[in-house]
Motif scaffolding. Structure first.
Motif, mmCIF file in Angstrom:
data_model
loop_
_atom_site.group_PDB
_atom_site.id
_atom_site.type_symbol
_atom_site.label_atom_id
_atom_site.label_comp_id
_atom_site.label_asym_id
_atom_site.label_seq_id
_atom_site.Cartn_x
_atom_site.Cartn_y
_atom_site.Cartn_z
ATOM 1 N N CYS A 82 34.612 93.408 57.239
ATOM 2 C CA CYS A 82 34.637 92.201 56.409
ATOM 3 C C CYS A 82 35.680 91.269 57.013
ATOM 4 O O CYS A 82 36.886 91.544 56.928
ATOM 5 C CB CYS A 82 34.983 92.538 54.968
ATOM 6 N N MET A 83 35.240 90.176 57.614
ATOM 7 C CA MET A 83 36.095 89.356 58.475
ATOM 8 C C MET A 83 36.328 87.962 57.906
ATOM 9 O O MET A 83 35.378 87.208 57.667
ATOM 10 C CB MET A 83 35.437 89.236 59.858
ATOM 11 N N ASP A 84 37.608 87.613 57.712
ATOM 12 C CA ASP A 84 37.972 86.247 57.361
ATOM 13 C C ASP A 84 37.844 85.366 58.610
ATOM 14 O O ASP A 84 37.802 85.878 59.732
ATOM 15 C CB ASP A 84 39.409 86.230 56.825
ATOM 16 N N VAL A 85 37.806 84.047 58.418
ATOM 17 C CA VAL A 85 37.689 83.133 59.555
ATOM 18 C C VAL A 85 39.051 82.610 59.988
ATOM 19 O O VAL A 85 39.485 82.828 61.117
ATOM 20 C CB VAL A 85 36.745 81.953 59.225
ATOM 21 N N GLN A 86 39.751 81.922 59.104
ATOM 22 C CA GLN A 86 41.021 81.304 59.462
ATOM 23 C C GLN A 86 42.169 82.295 59.308
ATOM 24 O O GLN A 86 42.554 82.650 58.193
ATOM 25 C CB GLN A 86 41.260 80.065 58.600
ATOM 26 N N MET A 87 42.705 82.738 60.454
ATOM 27 C CA MET A 87 43.827 83.676 60.458
ATOM 28 C C MET A 87 44.744 83.347 61.625
ATOM 29 O O MET A 87 44.290 82.770 62.633
ATOM 30 C CB MET A 87 43.327 85.125 60.577
ATOM 31 N N PRO A 88 46.028 83.701 61.548
ATOM 32 C CA PRO A 88 46.945 83.454 62.669
ATOM 33 C C PRO A 88 46.680 84.417 63.828
ATOM 34 O O PRO A 88 45.983 85.411 63.682
ATOM 35 C CB PRO A 88 48.321 83.714 62.050
ATOM 36 N N ILE A 89 47.243 84.067 64.985
ATOM 37 C CA ILE A 89 47.180 84.855 66.224
ATOM 38 C C ILE A 89 45.773 84.852 66.826
ATOM 39 O O ILE A 89 45.572 84.407 67.941
ATOM 40 C CB ILE A 89 47.671 86.299 66.021
ATOM 41 N N ASP A 148 41.645 84.084 65.325
ATOM 42 C CA ASP A 148 40.799 83.850 64.157
ATOM 43 C C ASP A 148 39.609 84.804 64.135
ATOM 44 O O ASP A 148 39.362 85.551 65.092
ATOM 45 C CB ASP A 148 40.340 82.386 64.086
ATOM 46 N N GLY A 149 38.882 84.799 63.035
ATOM 47 C CA GLY A 149 37.793 85.743 62.846
ATOM 48 C C GLY A 149 36.613 85.532 63.765
ATOM 49 O O GLY A 149 35.919 86.490 64.123
ATOM 50 N N LEU A 150 36.371 84.296 64.175
ATOM 51 C CA LEU A 150 35.241 84.026 65.061
ATOM 52 C C LEU A 150 35.502 84.582 66.458
ATOM 53 O O LEU A 150 34.623 85.206 67.062
ATOM 54 C CB LEU A 150 34.966 82.524 65.120
ATOM 55 N N ALA A 151 36.708 84.364 66.971
ATOM 56 C CA ALA A 151 37.066 84.911 68.286
ATOM 57 C C ALA A 151 37.044 86.435 68.248
ATOM 58 O O ALA A 151 36.566 87.089 69.186
ATOM 59 C CB ALA A 151 38.442 84.405 68.705
ATOM 60 N N ALA A 152 37.557 87.002 67.158
ATOM 61 C CA ALA A 152 37.557 88.458 67.029
ATOM 62 C C ALA A 152 36.142 89.006 66.968
ATOM 63 O O ALA A 152 35.839 90.046 67.563
ATOM 64 C CB ALA A 152 38.330 88.862 65.778
ATOM 65 N N THR A 153 35.269 88.310 66.252
ATOM 66 C CA THR A 153 33.876 88.759 66.144
ATOM 67 C C THR A 153 33.210 88.804 67.503
ATOM 68 O O THR A 153 32.508 89.767 67.841
ATOM 69 C CB THR A 153 33.085 87.827 65.204
ATOM 70 N N ARG A 154 33.416 87.768 68.304
ATOM 71 C CA ARG A 154 32.820 87.747 69.653
ATOM 72 C C ARG A 154 33.275 88.958 70.462
ATOM 73 O O ARG A 154 32.464 89.588 71.157
ATOM 74 C CB ARG A 154 33.199 86.448 70.365
ATOM 75 N N GLN A 155 34.550 89.293 70.390
ATOM 76 C CA GLN A 155 35.058 90.432 71.154
ATOM 77 C C GLN A 155 34.556 91.757 70.596
ATOM 78 O O GLN A 155 34.209 92.673 71.353
ATOM 79 C CB GLN A 155 36.587 90.406 71.171
ATOM 80 N N ILE A 205 38.667 95.849 56.219
ATOM 81 C CA ILE A 205 38.870 94.527 55.622
ATOM 82 C C ILE A 205 39.880 93.752 56.460
ATOM 83 O O ILE A 205 40.990 94.227 56.723
ATOM 84 C CB ILE A 205 39.381 94.649 54.176
ATOM 85 N N VAL A 206 39.488 92.546 56.891
ATOM 86 C CA VAL A 206 40.347 91.721 57.741
ATOM 87 C C VAL A 206 40.598 90.380 57.062
ATOM 88 O O VAL A 206 39.678 89.570 56.900
ATOM 89 C CB VAL A 206 39.710 91.500 59.126
ATOM 90 N N ASP A 207 41.842 90.149 56.655
ATOM 91 C CA ASP A 207 42.211 88.887 55.995
ATOM 92 C C ASP A 207 43.727 88.766 56.038
ATOM 93 O O ASP A 207 44.429 89.766 55.876
ATOM 94 C CB ASP A 207 41.719 88.864 54.546
ATOM 95 N N ASP A 208 44.240 87.560 56.243
ATOM 96 C CA ASP A 208 45.682 87.391 56.326
ATOM 97 C C ASP A 208 46.349 87.289 54.955
ATOM 98 O O ASP A 208 47.578 87.266 54.868
ATOM 99 C CB ASP A 208 46.036 86.169 57.174
ATOM 100 N N GLN A 209 45.562 87.236 53.887
ATOM 101 C CA GLN A 209 46.125 87.160 52.541
ATOM 102 C C GLN A 209 46.063 88.533 51.866
ATOM 103 O O GLN A 209 44.985 89.089 51.666
ATOM 104 C CB GLN A 209 45.359 86.135 51.710
#
Length: 241
Positions: A58-65, A67-74, A12-16
């Motif tokens: 499970c990936m959130d989109v808006q996160m610091p450092i 974001d989820g879209l950049a992480a998904t691509r990698q 689970i990936v989320d900044d909250q």
């Protein structure tokens, strides 16, 4: 990859923290699903995915450092990670949807969905399928139909047409597909589910699923999402006149 007897491993990936806790409670209480870890941003998600080897992220989109879209691509391009990415976001925005699909996500779900929807989404993407609801499909279609319409009018110096709909009368399907596979691709690209395609072609759903699997393999596409995009980008299905 998971086996029939193995539980689905979820990261689970989320900044909250409260959101992560809620997702963990829902999934950990579900038979056949284990939450193996959490991450608070995309950068941490990549490291945790490499370490924990989850089946679903499970990936959130808006996160610091990161974001989820950049992480998904990698993550999709990382040979050390063999996980399906399920995008979970509060924002029902088309730009997030299309960027997520282009980044390689296997599914897209709003955070206000029901717990049952989250559980089903995790199971669907873990099984190697794409979570592509009819509503999402129609939005992908509308985007590409609108873009192709704009390009056509620019080439032919025509004014906009008030309403358009997809029609299967574009460029011939790739020669490596059988006639029936090409037909299935066109129907799939119009937003039909396997059940709807089966009803249209008067065949069983299992037969349709086989055709879909075959055409994805022949075109080297990952899932139904890529098939829809492929059909519109290659004008196999084009906007109606």
């Amino acid at each position: 990859m998971i086996t029939a007897a193995a539980p689905v491993r979820v990261l689970i990936v989320d900044d909250q923290e409260l959101v992560r806790y809620g997702f963990r409670v829902i999934l950990d209480l579900t038979e056949g699903i284990d939450v193996v870890g959490e991450a608070v941003n995309g950068e941490q998600a990549i490291l945790r995915a490499q370490e924990l080897k989850p089946d679903v992220i499970c990936m959130d989109v808006q996160m610091p450092i990161m974001d989820g879209l950049a992480a998904t691509r990698q993550l999709v391009d990382d040979p050390r990670v063999d996980a399906a990415v399920l995008i979970l976001t509060t924002f029902d925005r088309d730009d997030y949807l299309y960027e997520a699909l282009q980044a390689g996500a296997s599914g897209f779900l709003l955070k206000n969905s029901s717990p049952e929807s989250l559980i089903e989404a995790v199971r669907v993407v873990a099984a190697g399928d794409a979570l592509l609801s009819p509503a999402v499909t129609k939005r992908v279609i509308a985007r590409f139909a609108g873009r192709l319409d704009h390009e056509y009018r620019a080439d032919h110096d025509q004014k906009p047409v008030a309403a358009r709909r997809p029609r299967p009368a574009g460029t011939p399907a790739p020669p490596q597909l059988t006639e029936r596979e090409a037909e299935v691709l066109r129907l799939l690209a119009q937003g039909m589910s396997n059940a709807e395609i089966a009803g249209c072609l008067v065949v069983g759903e299992a037969t349709v699923k086989t055709h879909v699997s075959n055409l994805l393999a022949k075109l080297q596409l990952r899932d139904r999402i890529q098939a829809v995009i492929y059909a519109y980008e290659n004008q196999i299905v084009i906007p109606a006149d």
